[in-house]
Write an enzyme that holds these catalytic residues in place. Structure first.
Site, PDB file in Angstrom:
ATOM      1  N   ASP A1072       0.811  -2.350   5.615  1.00 14.29           N
ATOM      2  CA  ASP A1072       1.608  -1.432   4.799  1.00 14.29           C
ATOM      3  C   ASP A1072       1.040  -0.030   4.872  1.00 14.29           C
ATOM      4  OD1 ASP A1072       3.468  -0.461   3.088  1.00 14.29           O
ATOM      5  OD2 ASP A1072       3.022  -1.813   1.436  1.00 14.29           O
ATOM      6  N   LYS A1141       2.285   4.804 -10.243  1.00 10.08           N
ATOM      7  CA  LYS A1141       2.432   4.525  -8.812  1.00 10.08           C
ATOM      8  C   LYS A1141       3.838   4.832  -8.313  1.00 10.08           C
ATOM      9  CE  LYS A1141       2.285   0.897  -5.325  1.00 10.08           C
ATOM     10  NZ  LYS A1141       2.021  -0.518  -5.003  1.00 10.08           N
ATOM     11  N   ASP A1298       8.405   0.906   5.704  1.00  6.06           N
ATOM     12  CA  ASP A1298       7.056   1.291   6.122  1.00  6.06           C
ATOM     13  C   ASP A1298       6.067   0.131   6.015  1.00  6.06           C
ATOM     14  OD1 ASP A1298       7.067   1.146   3.388  1.00  6.06           O
ATOM     15  OD2 ASP A1298       5.829   2.931   3.069  1.00  6.06           O
TER      16      ASP A1298
END
Length: 1384
Positions: A1072, A1141, A1298
């Protein structure tokens, strides 16, 4: 005037200077006591003194709106209430009185005009100090009001205001129960009174009344001359509008109106409302008889032409808006009228192509020629109508007549083309030669030579007729036969397709670099299937797409039904059988009616032919399937009726398309090519004896080129317009709504049969809108529930494929599925600009993007059966919310909505709404899990593939939503790579690392520390694998519990195998990106500090940007807490990585401060110990601090974002165009954000022009979306490069944006490729290339920047801004190659 509705403490003992006792009736007042000459005149001309209190009728719009809430009782007179106001030297007096039905029009000629009497009532002779009131103004007002000579008017004793009305609803205060409301009303009134008294623009006011009033009520009066207006700063119309017409309903009136409306809608009775809406005849003084003077005044009022004046004002406003718009349009790049014209023309060509194709398929060519002639004649009569200018339209009809050999009709069409100046092409002459060959002519050669000479004049050769044209059925054979009449030795010479890339980033894997492409020589399914197995799977896939649906076992239904369930199933089957008969009869009946209407219609295009494309039984099956979908829908949500109709119309089109494939020979050709493709897919043999490795697209192109005989596969399709599909669906849904009935007493044994519609319409609130939906009758829903049907029906296009997907070849060619039309780019149907860009792009430009989609689709998958069985067990036993297996809505715990002592109706309503919302959400989640698990269970023993497409930015998605790697944790855990590879020396270590990474607890630990931690907890990992539900449950505490459990099971299997290095593993390991968006920004800006924070620079330990930002925010919070800021004090101990986050991650993708506040609020709510009443205030504080921290850490990111934003602002606002760019891999991207508005009017069935051809871009959306969309396009480019290079090296690769997946033994090779491609991508001058593209696309020529030209300053700003690329830092991008934690 509703400003006085709630005013209190009204003085009732002072009336125009006459002192009254509190109990004295008004009729006891003598005329000598009243000093006001105006009021005395009113009294003298009336039959009784009560007329003193007559007031203006319907003075506000609010009163009209309130009256409309209730039906008017018949034969009742009106009941009105009024306010009387007096302004004298010492005080203001207000009195409330009841009045009779208003007939006192003698108060003013302004009664029915838009002039508010309240705006004039304060103009008295006794003004406050230092304010000079113009007496001419007062005199002119009274002249207009009384229509009397000046000598009869005495201004000296005029001390009262004018009288006006409003409705007596003061008792409504008791209902509203708010003192604040009353004070607001009073303050609003006094502010208004002061603004009127102290108005300094009395000269303008007097001029507006004396001149503008007359002009506005006399529209036919000639305009003023220039000499008259020089001394006046504003026109009388402007002053009049500003003072008397605009803003008639203030905010208080609107709030009051909404309050009363809410009370009415709740069914609450109230005396005040009843009095307002009641038309009963009741007054405190008595009825007033009709007065001849009043009747004369009413007649005078009617001569004022108010409506005509208002219409004139509206027209003036409209012209002003058009003038402003025209001034802004002057310096935009493209003229809006030209865009609209082009949009209408494109829409007409597409409509005619689809309609003529339909008519030709039904052998209705004559009707098609009539349609064509209709639109030709229409454009000839009215130039504003678009012309038929596309040669493709004529070619469609030419081929139709050619198939019948009707040469005379072909000649007539050619004459039409000559008249309309439409140039024929190779396809045109191919149709002519086909027609000649099929005709009954004796001397065909002379005719062929005649048209051959015309071809030569156009520069066309005989080879062009076969090489540059597309054929159906046996058209190619007919044309070839005719060509050989002209040249007996002719042999077709077909141009080979372009196969290679035209992108510098892919130079290393071009066709001539064989060594770098050896990975393509091994099939992704090597060793999994035999050729016969794959051919059988291909036939299954074709059959599934032809059917259009698949049936899967419903996992929520028990295998052995009870007797009651069997009984209800039989009853439902009988009901379906009855419905089929009813639907069949209704369809035939409605078609007969539709045919009659079509024959009598004046429209060239009607719906009737579109409903002849399928057999009646096929339509019946579609309707029955649609009924099942409606019955199986959610209780709280269903698509709108329009969406359902459009979807059903699209199903009809798909069925029609497959039938056309069958008739035209395309289906047979697809089967032939696909069989050969499957052989190549498994064996990877040479296709052209060159031994060059090819990918899926190149192999398919070669196979098609080698087998050109018969029908063409690249025939350009003409999809039916959305409007046509909508009307088809509407026709079929009318049968469902009107003819499908159900016995609602079926569950009552002794009740009579009562047939009611099986589905009914529901108007459901949806935000500020109301949506029209369809819901099944409760009796039908109950029958469906108790029957517990064992199968679920799903659309074939939403399921994984049984065989390898068809590769994408071009934007206009079908891909993914063999027969089902699937869009390459997910776009709204009303936006066509991006599709046009893709069609216009050279084929080789799009090959990198298409090949990356094909690579992802070629990877075979299997279901992880142990994980599936465990999820099924939990789902069937009631679900587990903590494990993301949703429980059924029947398990909702209603105790959490306990009353807590509040038993008020409002509280009960809130609890009920909250419970219904929670129950609906639970049911929706449960249904989603039901479909996902049922479909996964259906494929549990099969190998399947996941075809992919993309959005307009290039981000890829699996086409089917139910079984996909893009799902949540539970859905991802169900998937494993079908191809298994030995773990090798490092594979087991990567599995352990993956298990630790999934927990999310060791983000800042090194690889060695994570491996050591995995060895330390290996007992817990093995316990999780062996006893997932009854053991210690270590996996349940992970951020991704189900994927963690699946990894634990794979680790256990590998460790218990005889040799872990030889263990065959298909479990995908993830790598990741570390906040990938910020990585791209740091690389673009060369920001060394930012690059280090997101692991672009090599470090001994991984840098966690989320933790860094959280630490920076915490330091700010500590300082603020010491300063006594409440939010900072409350947040002590709660500034956590998880809280901020999502905000950090989405900042680079354009999240706003409000959006960030919502994200943080959601995280704070999930913390049990956090005080819920502080969530909103603290989320606002944290969002602001998070943005400040990011700006401090990533300075270059902010500069680049600002440049993106500014560029998008001027492109959309000044140039008037949508932002467009080209990705490094050659994908054209165009943002589809436009102002929403109704398209220009068109005839029935004529499709509306795309929104991007009749609306300007939405500047706000264009500006906000450009930075995140550009980063998304870079993100997808990096992923696609990695996918193509992994495929060339034989590395299995799967992407979730991603997050990259591969086999455990190939993780190191994928990491190497990933870093190499990131460096290669950002070694390109991306921002400079973007600037050059924008300058070339949007900049203005130097001649347009000369002084004096329209918008020269704005154009100069555009040119300078697009060239102003932000400066780059000194970060060395090559250091990414050594960064261990770049992707980890």
């Amino acid at each position: 005037m509703h400003r006085l509705l709630s005013a209190k403490n009204l003085c009732q003992n002072n009336f125009h200077g006459a002192t009254l006792p509190s109990t004295s009736p008004f009729k006891n007042i003598s005329l000598t006591q009243i000093k006001c000459s105006f009021c005395r005149k009113i009294l003298l001309t009336s039959h009784c003194t009560e007329n003193l209190f007559l007031a203006r009728h319907q003075s506000t719009r609010t009163a009209n709106a309130i009256r409309s809430l209730k039906k008017k009782p018949k034969h009742k007179s009106y009941k009105k209430y009024g306010e009387l106001l007096q302004v004298n030297e010492s005080s203001m007096t207000e009195m409330k009185i009841s009045i009779s039905k208003l007939n006192a029009s003698h108060l003013s000629k302004l009664t029915s005009s838009p002039v508010s009497l309240g705006q004039l009532h304060q103009l008295t002779t006794n003004s406050p100090k230092n304010i000079e009131v113009d007496k001419e103004l007062l005199q002119s007002i009274r002249e207009k009001i009384l229509n009397k000579p000046k000598s009869d008017i005495k201004l000296e004793d005029d001390k009262c205001a004018l009288i006006f009305t409003n409705h007596k609803i003061t008792t409504l205060e008791e209902r509203l129960k708010t003192k604040q409301y009353i004070e607001m009303v009073k303050e609003s009134y006094y502010n208004f009174r002061k603004a009127t008294i102290y108005d300094q623009r009395l000269q303008d006011l007097r001029y507006a009344i004396n001149e503008g009033l007359n002009q506005n009520f006399e529209p036919n009066k000639p305009p003023m001359t220039n000499s008259d207006t020089k001394s006046i700063p504003k026109s009388p119309h402007a002053v009049f509008r500003e003072l008397f017409i605009e803003n008639q309903l203030d905010s208080y009136d609107q709030e009051l109106m909404s309050q009363i409306t809410n009370l009415q809608m709740q069914g609450l009775s109230h005396p005040a409302i009843d009095e307002i809406c009641d038309d009963s005849a009741h007054t405190e003084i008595g009825d007033v008889k009709e007065d001849p003077i009043i009747q004369n005044e009413i007649a005078n009022i009617k001569t004022l032409n108010v409506k005509k004046t208002q219409q004139a004002i509206k027209q003036k406003k409209k012209k002003l808006r058009e003038k402003r718009r025209a001034a802004k349009e002057a310096y935009m790049k493209e003229n809006m009228r030209e865009m609209e014209r082009r949009g209408k023309e494109d829409s007409l060509q597409k409509l005619l192509m689809s309609h003529l194709q339909l008519l030709c398929s039904l052998d209705m060519m004559t009707e098609g020629q009539q349609v064509l002639q209709y639109y030709r004649q229409r454009s000839a009569r009215a130039p504003e109508h678009p012309k038929v200018s596309s040669v493709k339209v004529y070619n469609t009809l030419l081929h139709g007549f050619a198939s019948m050999g009707q040469l005379e009709n072909v000649k007539e069409l050619l004459s039409f083309m000559a008249e309309d100046h439409v140039e024929p092409n190779a396809q045109t002459f191919a149709a002519i030669l086909e027609c000649v060959e099929r005709s009954n002519l004796i001397d065909k050669n002379s005719i062929l030579h005649y048209y051959y000479r015309q071809m030569q004049e156009k520069g066309l050769t005989l080879n062009d007729l076969l090489d540059k044209t597309k054929f159906l059925r046996n058209q190619r054979d007919m044309v070839l036969k005719a060509v050989r009449r002209l040249d007996p030795h002719y042999e077709p010479n077909y141009t080979p397709p372009v196969l290679d890339y035209d992108c510098p980033l892919l130079d290393k894997i071009r066709l001539d670099n064989v060594d770098n492409r050896k990975g393509l020589m091994t099939s992704p399914a090597h060793g999994l299937l035999t050729l016969e197995d794959l051919r059988a799977k291909g036939k299954e896939q074709l059959a599934m797409e032809i059917t259009g649906e698949i049936e899967v076992q419903n996992i929520a239904v028990k295998d052995k039904p009870t007797k009651n369930v069997e009984l209800y199933r039989e009853k439902y089957d009988e009901l379906e059988k009855e419905w089929r008969t009813v639907v069949h009869e209704a369809f035939v009946r409605n078609m007969s009616t539709l045919k009659s209407r079509s024959n009598a219609s004046h429209n060239a295009i009607t719906l009737y032919p579109y409903l002849k494309v399928l057999e009646v039984d096929q339509f019946v099956e579609l309707i029955m399937s649609e009924i099942s979908k409606l019955v199986d829908g959610s209780e709280s949500y269903s698509p709108t009726l329009k969406l359902l109709q459009r979807d059903l119309g699209s199903q009809v089109y798909n069925k029609y398309q497959i039938e056309q494939y069958r008739r035209n020979g395309v289906l047979e050709k697809i089967e032939e090519i696909y069989e050969k493709y499957c052989k190549w897919y498994i064996e990877r043999h040479s296709l052209d004896n060159t031994n060059r490795p090819y990918n899926g697209r190149q192999a398919w192109q070669l196979l098609v080129h080698q087998h050109r005989e018969g029908a063409s596969l690249n025939v350009e399709e003409a999809p039916w317009p959305v409007e046509i599909r909508q009307n088809i669906g509407k026709f079929l849904y009318n049968i469902i709504i009107n003819d499908v009935k159900i016995d609602v007493n079926m569950f009552k044994p002794k009740a009579k049969v009562k047939k009611l519609p099986a589905v009914y319409k529901v108007h459901r609130p949806w935000g500020r809108l109301v949506r029209l939906e369809l819901k099944p009758h409760p009796a039908l829903s109950r029958l469906w529930a108790v029957a517990a049907r064992p199968q679920l029906k799903m659309r074939a296009a939403l399921a994984p494929t049984r065989a390898p997907p068809a590769p994408w070849l071009a934007p206009t060619a079908n891909g993914a599925y063999l027969l089902t039309a699937t869009p390459l780019v997910r776009m709204p149907y009303f936006v066509m600009a991006q599709t046009k860009r893709l069609e216009e792009a050279p084929p080789a430009t799009l090959y990198p993007v298409l090949d990356s989609l094909n690579q992802l689709g070629e990877v075979p998958w299997v279901i992880n059966q142990p994980v599936l069985d465990l999820q099924l067990q939990i789902f069937r036993s009631g679900g587990d919310k903590k494990l993301d297996i949703p429980p059924p809505s029947s398990s909702l715990d209603s105790s959490q909505w306990a009353s807590d002592g509040d038993h008020s109706p409002a509280s009960a309503l809130r609890r009920r709404v909250a419970m219904n919302r929670a129950r609906a959400e639970m049911h929706s989640l449960w249904c989603d899990a039901l479909y996902k698990l049922s479909l996964a269970n259906h494929y549990r023993d099969s190998i399947f593939w996941l075809p992919h497409n993309m959005d307009f930015r290039g981000r890829v998605y699996a086409v089917g939503p139910h079984v996909s790697v893009l799902g949540a944790d539970a859905a991802r855990a169900l998937l494993q790579l079908a191809s298994r590879r030995p773990l090798g020396a490092r594979g087991l270590g990567w599995l352990k690392l993956h298990a630790v990474n999934l927990t999310g607890t060791k983000k800042r630990s090194t690889v060695a520390e994570r491996l050591a931690y995995a060895e330390k907890i290996i007992d817990k990992i093995l316990d999780s694998a062996d006893n997932p539900l009854s053991g210690q449950g270590w996996w349940k505490k992970s951020e991704e519990p189900w994927q963690t459990l699946a990894c634990c099971m794979e680790i256990a299997n590998a460790m218990r195998s005889p040799n872990p290095e030889e263990y065959m593993c298909g479990f995908p390991v993830h790598q990741d990106g570390s906040c990938n968006g910020l990585q791209h920004y740091a690389a673009l800006g060369g920001d060394a500090v930012g690059a280090a924070a997101v692991n672009l620079a090599p470090r001994d330990k991984p840098q966690d940007v989320y933790s860094e930002v959280a630490a920076l925010v915490e330091s700010m919070r500590v300082r603020d807490a010491e300063a006594g800021i409440p939010a900072a004090v409350v947040l002590e101990g709660f500034v956590r990585r998880k809280v901020i986050k999502q905000t950090v991650m989405t900042t680079v993708y354009g999240v706003t401060k409000f959006g960030a506040r919502l994200q943080i609020a959601k995280q704070l709510k999930d913390i049990e110990e956090f005080p819920k009443e502080q969530v909103w205030a603290c989320s606002q504080y944290l969002a602001a601090k998070t943005f400040d921290s990011l700006q401090e850490m990533f300075s270059s990111t902010k500069l680049i974002q600002d440049w993106f934003t500014d560029c998008a602002k001027v492109i959309s606002g000044v140039c008037g165009e949508s932002v467009e760019w080209m990705t490094p891999l050659g994908l054209p991207v165009l943002q589809p954000y436009y102002r929403r508005g109704a398209p220009p009017g068109s005839a029935q069935y004529l499709p509306a022009a795309p929104i991007d051809l009749h609306q300007r871009p939405c500047t706000i959306k264009q500006r906000n979306a450009f930075p995140p969309n550009f980063i998304h396009s870079l993100d997808s480019s990096h992923m696609m490069l990695t996918a193509l290079y992994c495929e060339a090296r034989g590395v299995s690769f799967v992407s979730v944006h991603d997050c990259f997946w591969t086999h455990p033994d190939t993780v190191d090779r994928m990491n190497e490729i990933c870093r190499e491609q990131f460096v290669a991508l950002h070694s390109q001058p991306i921002l400079e290339n973007l600037s050059d593209f924008l300058v070339k696309r949007y900049s203005y020529h130097e001649s347009e920047l000369e002084d004096g030209t329209v918008g020269a300053a704005n154009k100069e700003r555009v040119n300078s801004l697009l060239k102003k690329v932000p400066q780059k830092g000194d970060f060395d991008i090559n250091s990414v190659l050594d960064s261990v934690y770049f992707f980890s």
